[in-house]
Design a protein around this motif. Sequence first.
Motif, mmCIF file in Angstrom:
data_model
loop_
_atom_site.group_PDB
_atom_site.id
_atom_site.type_symbol
_atom_site.label_atom_id
_atom_site.label_comp_id
_atom_site.label_asym_id
_atom_site.label_seq_id
_atom_site.Cartn_x
_atom_site.Cartn_y
_atom_site.Cartn_z
ATOM 1 N N GLN A 73 0.816 -1.219 0.000
ATOM 2 C CA GLN A 73 0.000 0.000 0.000
ATOM 3 C C GLN A 73 0.851 1.271 0.000
ATOM 4 O O GLN A 73 0.323 2.362 -0.118
ATOM 5 N N THR A 75 2.483 2.690 2.543
ATOM 6 C CA THR A 75 2.160 3.515 3.708
ATOM 7 C C THR A 75 3.029 3.085 4.881
ATOM 8 O O THR A 75 3.520 1.962 4.940
ATOM 9 N N SER A 93 -0.425 8.125 10.052
ATOM 10 C CA SER A 93 -0.218 7.297 8.874
ATOM 11 C C SER A 93 0.503 8.160 7.842
ATOM 12 O O SER A 93 0.086 9.279 7.568
ATOM 13 N N ASP A 95 1.933 8.550 3.988
ATOM 14 C CA ASP A 95 1.844 8.085 2.608
ATOM 15 C C ASP A 95 3.242 8.177 1.988
ATOM 16 O O ASP A 95 3.747 9.273 1.742
ATOM 17 N N LYS A 97 4.221 7.435 -0.919
ATOM 18 C CA LYS A 97 4.246 7.900 -2.314
ATOM 19 C C LYS A 97 4.457 9.406 -2.376
ATOM 20 O O LYS A 97 5.005 9.920 -3.345
ATOM 21 N N SER A 98 4.023 10.133 -1.347
ATOM 22 C CA SER A 98 4.177 11.590 -1.345
ATOM 23 C C SER A 98 5.449 12.043 -0.641
ATOM 24 O O SER A 98 5.669 13.234 -0.466
#
Length: 154
Positions: A73, A75, A93, A95, A97-98
């Motif tokens: 995921q 994360t 949490s 992320d 990807k960012s």
Amino acid sequence: MEQKEITDYKFETISVLAVIPCRSILIFSFALLFNVGQNLFLYLFFLVPGFILAYALCKYFTGTFEIIINDQQQTAIVRWEKKVPLTFIKEQSIDLKSLRIFKEWSGRVNNRVNFYFIDKKTAILDISSIFNTSKNQKEQAALITHIKRYTDKK
């Protein structure tokens, strides 16, 4: 080589605000060691409670948090096992990807890892370098290696 989907990293941390009074108490106790050494009663009256208080403060302001990274995921979840009073680390949490970049900082009491995201937000993790130093350093190195996968792709 097969990669794990979920990786768990555990860290011990101490609130920096606790280190200041602990250090002051210990300095005061060591000063008493050399100044009232002739009088055993004064020596024990000041030195023993000073060490007990410093130990109690360190135990009270020491906690454990873990970072659970889910590669599928993309994360990371930061959660506390034993939360430290007066800490800046939040349960959150992240992320991955960012994630834009990360920076490491080493200090006397805490090592710090700052995560910077595309949307200008930051996440700060303070990792103690007082207790369990070798375990925390190994976990931190493994975490950094894991996080580099996400920042090197960009």
